[in-house]
Design a protein around this motif. Structure first.
Motif, mmCIF file in Angstrom:
data_model
loop_
_atom_site.group_PDB
_atom_site.id
_atom_site.type_symbol
_atom_site.label_atom_id
_atom_site.label_comp_id
_atom_site.label_asym_id
_atom_site.label_seq_id
_atom_site.Cartn_x
_atom_site.Cartn_y
_atom_site.Cartn_z
ATOM 1 N N GLU A 106 0.961 -1.309 -0.139
ATOM 2 C CA GLU A 106 0.361 0.250 -0.070
ATOM 3 C C GLU A 106 0.930 1.328 0.311
ATOM 4 O O GLU A 106 2.365 1.432 1.000
ATOM 5 N N ILE A 107 0.426 2.211 -0.555
ATOM 6 C CA ILE A 107 1.091 3.470 -1.262
ATOM 7 C C ILE A 107 0.848 4.476 -1.305
ATOM 8 O O ILE A 107 -0.612 4.593 -1.185
ATOM 9 N N SER A 108 0.740 5.507 0.051
ATOM 10 C CA SER A 108 -0.287 6.773 0.288
ATOM 11 C C SER A 108 -0.260 7.082 -0.280
ATOM 12 O O SER A 108 -0.999 8.679 -0.045
ATOM 13 N N GLY A 109 1.025 7.293 -1.306
ATOM 14 C CA GLY A 109 1.643 8.986 -1.973
ATOM 15 C C GLY A 109 1.909 8.643 -3.676
ATOM 16 O O GLY A 109 0.983 7.888 -4.044
ATOM 17 N N THR A 110 2.805 9.443 -4.336
ATOM 18 C CA THR A 110 2.754 8.778 -5.650
ATOM 19 C C THR A 110 3.387 8.002 -6.329
ATOM 20 O O THR A 110 5.136 8.139 -5.632
ATOM 21 N N LEU A 111 3.530 7.441 -7.256
ATOM 22 C CA LEU A 111 4.523 6.099 -7.116
ATOM 23 C C LEU A 111 5.167 6.649 -8.658
ATOM 24 O O LEU A 111 3.864 6.973 -9.624
ATOM 25 N N SER A 112 5.931 7.041 -8.626
ATOM 26 C CA SER A 112 6.784 7.543 -10.011
ATOM 27 C C SER A 112 7.577 6.614 -10.219
ATOM 28 O O SER A 112 8.872 5.530 -9.568
ATOM 29 N N LYS A 113 7.460 5.729 -11.754
ATOM 30 C CA LYS A 113 8.316 4.894 -11.989
ATOM 31 C C LYS A 113 9.060 4.794 -13.552
ATOM 32 O O LYS A 113 7.668 5.571 -14.688
ATOM 33 N N PRO A 114 9.861 4.402 -13.986
ATOM 34 C CA PRO A 114 10.263 4.322 -15.453
ATOM 35 C C PRO A 114 9.123 3.343 -16.507
ATOM 36 O O PRO A 114 9.151 3.587 -17.463
ATOM 37 N N GLY A 115 8.698 2.757 -15.664
ATOM 38 C CA GLY A 115 8.045 1.652 -16.177
ATOM 39 C C GLY A 115 7.302 1.102 -15.519
ATOM 40 O O GLY A 115 7.101 0.574 -14.688
ATOM 41 N N GLY A 116 5.828 0.184 -15.618
ATOM 42 C CA GLY A 116 5.458 -1.249 -14.851
ATOM 43 C C GLY A 116 4.872 -2.076 -15.290
ATOM 44 O O GLY A 116 4.821 -1.706 -16.740
ATOM 45 N N SER A 117 4.888 -3.930 -15.033
ATOM 46 C CA SER A 117 4.023 -4.485 -15.269
ATOM 47 C C SER A 117 3.477 -5.468 -14.419
ATOM 48 O O SER A 117 3.602 -5.740 -13.041
ATOM 49 N N PHE A 118 2.300 -6.254 -14.704
ATOM 50 C CA PHE A 118 2.006 -7.563 -14.435
ATOM 51 C C PHE A 118 3.613 -8.896 -14.709
ATOM 52 O O PHE A 118 3.256 -8.903 -15.850
ATOM 53 N N LYS A 119 3.665 -9.803 -13.747
ATOM 54 C CA LYS A 119 4.500 -10.894 -14.397
ATOM 55 C C LYS A 119 3.678 -11.656 -13.076
ATOM 56 O O LYS A 119 3.837 -11.757 -12.338
ATOM 57 N N ILE A 120 3.277 -13.331 -14.011
ATOM 58 C CA ILE A 120 2.543 -14.129 -14.051
ATOM 59 C C ILE A 120 3.460 -15.804 -14.085
ATOM 60 O O ILE A 120 3.752 -15.533 -15.097
ATOM 61 N N ASP A 121 3.059 -16.068 -13.603
ATOM 62 C CA ASP A 121 3.168 -17.475 -14.184
ATOM 63 C C ASP A 121 2.190 -17.813 -15.782
ATOM 64 O O ASP A 121 1.008 -18.053 -15.348
ATOM 65 N N HIS A 122 2.999 -18.082 -16.792
ATOM 66 C CA HIS A 122 2.377 -18.261 -17.944
ATOM 67 C C HIS A 122 0.912 -19.230 -17.710
ATOM 68 O O HIS A 122 1.411 -20.614 -17.066
ATOM 69 N N PRO A 123 -0.176 -18.868 -18.644
ATOM 70 C CA PRO A 123 -1.213 -20.052 -18.429
ATOM 71 C C PRO A 123 -1.080 -20.981 -18.612
ATOM 72 O O PRO A 123 -1.469 -22.650 -18.668
ATOM 73 N N GLN A 124 -0.510 -21.532 -19.912
ATOM 74 C CA GLN A 124 -0.268 -22.236 -20.927
ATOM 75 C C GLN A 124 0.759 -23.247 -20.310
ATOM 76 O O GLN A 124 0.906 -24.313 -21.226
ATOM 77 N N ASP A 125 1.882 -22.790 -19.701
ATOM 78 C CA ASP A 125 3.078 -23.571 -20.018
ATOM 79 C C ASP A 125 4.007 -22.687 -18.319
ATOM 80 O O ASP A 125 4.642 -21.854 -18.039
ATOM 81 N N PRO A 126 3.127 -22.927 -17.000
ATOM 82 C CA PRO A 126 3.592 -22.520 -15.797
ATOM 83 C C PRO A 126 4.168 -22.511 -15.448
ATOM 84 O O PRO A 126 5.511 -21.937 -14.224
#
Length: 465
Positions: A306-326
């Protein structure tokens, strides 16, 4: 040697008198006998000198001399371990008392480097009430203060302005303490206790080293306190702070409060929390504009963040186990970015018999958002007249121009207008502060070395504090 006034002696008494050792010096008054400038008496091997044996019960044997020499000189030439120079017994008085009005009360020497100059033993018992082997008192009230301390069974105890002073004249130790833990009970090489607000232990000069390679699984240093009125350890560099935090195991103040390093697959700094929902494993607070927490390098957060202030970043993504080849792959998606604080809502609606549909949104939608944008797509067939017939009002908008029963894909966006967003708009473009000019967030992308990056500059600043 003469004793004209002495009563007739038995053979046993005469034998004892004949076994008295040599006494030298000025005139000596011995019981009722007077020894001249030198009186001699030979003692048979294995027998002790008896001084004043024939005196009355309350009489004193007094040896007096006015020369710059010893008033009493006793020599035992036997080499046995029981051949003592002087052996003194008493019941309630002092076994041996030495006083001087101008020098030390007693001087004890040995010429054997393997033996101590003084051996003191208390054979009175083994419980906690047993007094010490040696007691040293200086100054008024020293005895009472020593009694109030409540300790017994000490080899040496002292009370005065300074209880014990130890000075090393070479590569040794000023004060050395050992403890034997064979009893299974807590034992300490050195124990320090502060009474009435005094410090238990103070190191006022020089470096300090605590090293115990044989401590096993136990900590080399343990600091504990039973109350919650202050810190367990308080350490500062530079000016002493006006206060220390309470309820903390350690409070460290300085240009670098705490530095933790790992030399293997461990953690430089580790923080644990109990199962109390209000406890925090590691807490960081940036005061007066300072940075609360800075991490350089790969960082892993395992859990909800949890972040109560501003989040600054050059980039971002989600990363998960591949649904077809976890087991063999990951799947990643980038965040959707916007120069505005934009919220995106979408869905699928079905037109009624008149080709119309009303999209109803939650009751907070109008309050949270403003500056709405719409996008409509007809599914399965063209709908040239598809349009927004009524704009957002009362948390709903309407669509018309579709074919009867046709499915419609819709999307609406809004700009946040809540209190926090209104006061913390993200600047799209800003000039770098003077201290950051010429430095880069990603220097490699502009052909610059890593040292030209802001992260390197911050790391260097911290490491050189």
């Amino acid at each position: 040697m003469s004793d004209a006034s002495a009563p007739e002696e038995s053979n046993d008494d005469a034998g004892r008198r004949s076994r008295r050792a040599m006494m030298t010096g000025g005139a000596v008054l011995l019981g009722g006998a007077v020894l001249g400038s030198q009186g001699n008496a030979e003692a048979a091997d294995g027998n002790s000198l008896l001084v004043g044996k024939s005196n009355a019960a309350k009489a004193m044997t007094k040896l007096t001399t006015s020369g710059n020499n010893q008033a009493l000189n006793v020599t035992n030439s036997n080499t046995g371990t029981q051949a003592h120079g002087v052996l003194s017994y008493t019941q309630n008085g002092y076994g041996l008392l030495g006083e001087s009005t101008g020098n030390s009360g007693a001087v004890i020497r040995t010429h054997n480097k393997a033996k101590s100059a003084l051996l003191a033993q208390n054979l009175g018992g083994t419980d906690i009430s047993q007094a010490s082997g040696i007691t040293s008192l200086t100054g008024p009230g020293a005895q009472q203060k020593l009694t109030n301390a409540g300790y017994g069974r000490a080899a040496v105890e002292g009370a005065g302005l300074n209880g014990v002073i130890g000075v090393s004249t070479g590569a040794g130790t000023g004060v050395l303490g050992h403890a034997d833990g064979k009893s299974g009970k807590p034992s300490y090489g050195v124990h320090a206790s502060g009474i009435n607000g005094a410090y238990g232990l103070v190191v006022s000069s020089g470096r300090s080293l605590i090293s115990a390679p044989d401590a096993g699984a136990e900590p080399v240093l343990t600091v504990g306190r039973g109350d919650l009125n202050g810190a367990g350890i308080a350490s500062y560099i530079g000016e002493k702070p006006s206060y220390f935090y309470h309820d903390t195991a350690g409070d460290f103040v300085g240009p670098g409060g705490v530095v933790g390093r790992t030399t293997s697959n461990g953690a430089g700094v580790t923080g644990f929390t109990s199962n109390d929902s209000g406890s925090v494993g590691v807490f960081a607070s940036g005061l007066n504009g300072g940075t609360a927490l800075e991490a350089s390098g790969k960082t892993y957060l395992g859990g909800t963040v949890e972040i109560s202030g501003t989040l600054s970043k050059p980039g971002g993504s989600f990363k998960i186990d591949h649904p077809q080849d976890p087991a063999g792959k990951y799947l990643s998606h980038s965040f959707v970015e916007s120069p505005d604080m934009m919220n995106v809502y979408n869905g699928v609606a079905t037109a009624d018999a008149a080709g119309k549909a009303t999209i109803e949104l939650p009751g907070w939608f109008d309050t949270l958002n403003r500056d709405f944008r719409y996008q409509l797509t007809a599914l399965d067939a063209a709908a040239p007249d598809l349009h927004v017939s009524k704009r957002m009002n009362g948390n709903q908008f309407s669509i018309a121009g579709a074919k009867p029963g046709q499915d419609l894909s819709w999307m609406i966006t809004g700009i946040r207008q809540d209190a926090w967003a209104n006061e913390n708009r993200i600047p799209v473009e800003e000039t770098k502060p003077k201290a950051e000019r010429g430095k880069y967030l990603y220097p490699q992308g502009f052909g610059k070395p890593e040292s030209a990056g802001l992260a390197a500059a911050r790391r260097s600043l911290i490491e050189h504090k």
